[in-house]
Scaffold this active site. Structure first.
Site, PDB file in Angstrom:
ATOM      1  N   HIS A   1     -11.776 -52.192   1.039  1.00 15.93           N
ATOM      2  CA  HIS A   1     -12.667 -51.176   1.596  1.00 15.93           C
ATOM      3  C   HIS A   1     -12.540 -49.857   0.849  1.00 15.93           C
ATOM      4  O   HIS A   1     -11.501 -49.531   0.306  1.00 15.93           O
ATOM      5  CB  HIS A   1     -12.499 -50.975   3.100  1.00 15.93           C
ATOM      6  CG  HIS A   1     -11.205 -50.395   3.608  1.00 15.93           C
ATOM      7  ND1 HIS A   1      -9.982 -50.936   3.370  1.00 15.93           N
ATOM      8  CD2 HIS A   1     -10.973 -49.330   4.416  1.00 15.93           C
ATOM      9  CE1 HIS A   1      -9.043 -50.243   3.999  1.00 15.93           C
ATOM     10  NE2 HIS A   1      -9.609 -49.250   4.637  1.00 15.93           N
TER      11      HIS A   1
ATOM     12  N   HIS B   1      -2.539 -41.912   9.133  1.00 19.74           N
ATOM     13  CA  HIS B   1      -3.691 -41.318   8.455  1.00 19.74           C
ATOM     14  C   HIS B   1      -3.724 -39.819   8.756  1.00 19.74           C
ATOM     15  O   HIS B   1      -4.633 -39.336   9.416  1.00 19.74           O
ATOM     16  CB  HIS B   1      -4.988 -41.974   8.910  1.00 19.74           C
ATOM     17  CG  HIS B   1      -5.067 -43.457   8.677  1.00 19.74           C
ATOM     18  ND1 HIS B   1      -4.404 -44.375   9.458  1.00 19.74           N
ATOM     19  CD2 HIS B   1      -5.738 -44.183   7.765  1.00 19.74           C
ATOM     20  CE1 HIS B   1      -4.667 -45.604   9.026  1.00 19.74           C
ATOM     21  NE2 HIS B   1      -5.474 -45.510   7.999  1.00 19.74           N
TER      22      HIS B   1
ATOM     23  N   GLU C   1      -4.062 -50.099   0.898  1.00 17.94           N
ATOM     24  CA  GLU C   1      -3.300 -50.351   2.139  1.00 17.94           C
ATOM     25  C   GLU C   1      -2.677 -51.748   2.130  1.00 17.94           C
ATOM     26  O   GLU C   1      -1.680 -52.001   2.806  1.00 17.94           O
ATOM     27  CB  GLU C   1      -4.215 -50.198   3.369  1.00 17.94           C
ATOM     28  CG  GLU C   1      -4.627 -48.758   3.643  1.00 17.94           C
ATOM     29  CD  GLU C   1      -5.601 -48.625   4.818  1.00 17.94           C
ATOM     30  OE1 GLU C   1      -5.782 -47.501   5.290  1.00 17.94           O
ATOM     31  OE2 GLU C   1      -6.193 -49.639   5.261  1.00 17.94           O
TER      32      GLU C   1
ATOM     33  N   HIS D   1      -6.802 -52.719  10.203  1.00 17.60           N
ATOM     34  CA  HIS D   1      -6.618 -51.799  11.343  1.00 17.60           C
ATOM     35  C   HIS D   1      -7.884 -50.974  11.602  1.00 17.60           C
ATOM     36  O   HIS D   1      -7.790 -49.798  11.966  1.00 17.60           O
ATOM     37  CB  HIS D   1      -5.394 -50.907  11.107  1.00 17.60           C
ATOM     38  CG  HIS D   1      -5.486 -50.004   9.898  1.00 17.60           C
ATOM     39  ND1 HIS D   1      -4.398 -49.684   9.123  1.00 17.60           N
ATOM     40  CD2 HIS D   1      -6.535 -49.328   9.345  1.00 17.60           C
ATOM     41  CE1 HIS D   1      -4.771 -48.865   8.160  1.00 17.60           C
ATOM     42  NE2 HIS D   1      -6.059 -48.628   8.267  1.00 17.60           N
TER      43      HIS D   1
END
Ligand code: DHB
Ligand code: FE
Length: 284
Positions: free
Chosen positions: A197, A59, A244, A12
């Site tokens: 990441h 977030h 995630e 995303h």
């Protein structure tokens, strides 16, 4: 009973949304990424789902450290794009499907998944970027969306196994749905976030392509085993935000034991994040 047309696993990355919103797809940095995802968009356009259940993470946009639901299901008629600091993305309002969403809530809670019910929930890049990846830039999103928000921001996030089991429970709910539109309803399930990441600290910029492909291979072939991967292994191998990826197990749990890989893409660079896109269908 509904028909499940497939599952989509996708990153995303907010910069992808910004590239679309600001017309940068043809720029050298972005062109090859957008070329690579074109077959996935064509697959989606040919499948025409009526409803997408999008498993995503917020977030600190709709929620904050004041309130941290582990699983929050959106049952509203619509969800507004969130303002993440630069104003809301200029993308269509997300239209919900309250009848199916309330059935999901009843079935999941009856199945001992004590999810939070959200009547209002702005949706940030965690949800809107996956829609842009798969649908491009329509005037209105072409289907109803049921947001299912998972906490992967504040430790402790749910385990991969809990996410996989939740996906199984979602499948039972879809199989028992008998709303007026049930027999003609085509549903897709999105698992979003990842891939490897890390956005901060000494290892910021970490990318682990080998891990990302192994994750996808195992998600397809042995999800009941790979969902047992502990959180610290994600952090070590896939960086602090790699966690995630547990949301992809919700998508996988909603599918059959045997699935076909319809499409796979892995691309670096898009921002600092390893960008993956996977489409799975129940095996024929
Ligand atoms: C980036 C990736 C994310 O998953 C996120 O939530 C924010 C930023 C990035 O790659 O820049
Ligand atoms: Fe993120």
């Amino acid at each position: 009973m509904t028909t499940i047309i497939g599952g989509i696993g996708t990153s995303h990355v907010p910069a992808v949304g910004a590239a679309i919103d600001h017309g940068k797809q043809e720029e050298p940095y972005w062109r090859s990424y957008f070329e690579k995802i074109q077959p996935a968009r064509e697959w989606m356009a040919s499948q025409r789902p009526d409803v997408c259940i999008v498993v995503y993470n917020d977030h600190a946009s709709a929620f904050s450290l004041k309130l941290i639901p582990t699983f929050a299901l959106g049952v509203a008629t619509e969800f507004q794009p969130a303002d993440e600091g630069y104003g809301p993305r200029q993308v269509p309002t997300v239209q919900g499907h309250p009848e199916l969403a309330w059935h999901l809530a009843e079935s999941l809670i009856g199945d001992e998944f004590d999810i939070t019910i959200a009547n209002e929930m702005d949706v940030d890049h965690g949800l809107t970027v996956p829609l842009s990846v798969m649908f491009g830039e329509p005037d209105a999103w072409p289907c109803r969306i049921i947001p299912l928000c998972v906490n992967v921001i504040q430790y402790p996030p749910p385990s991969g196994k809990r996410c996989f089991d939740l996906g199984r429970a979602i499948r039972r709910a879809l199989d028992s749905y008998d709303g007026s539109d049930a027999d003609s309803m085509k549903v897709a399930v999105f698992g979003t976030g990842g891939m490897s990441h890390q956005l901060q600290g000494e290892r910021a910029g970490l990318i682990n392509t080998d891990f990302d492909h192994a994750f996808m291979d195992e998600l397809i072939a042995q999800p009941g085993v790979s969902c047992g991967r502990p959180h610290d292994e994600y952090i070590r191998e896939a960086g602090s935000e790699g966690i995630e990826l547990v949301m992809w197990f919700v998508m996988r749990g909603a599918l059959d034991d045997h699935v076909d890989e319809v499409f796979r893409m892995h691309h670096v660079p898009t921002s600092n994040t390893s960008n993956g896109l996977l489409i799975l269908q129940n095996a024929h």
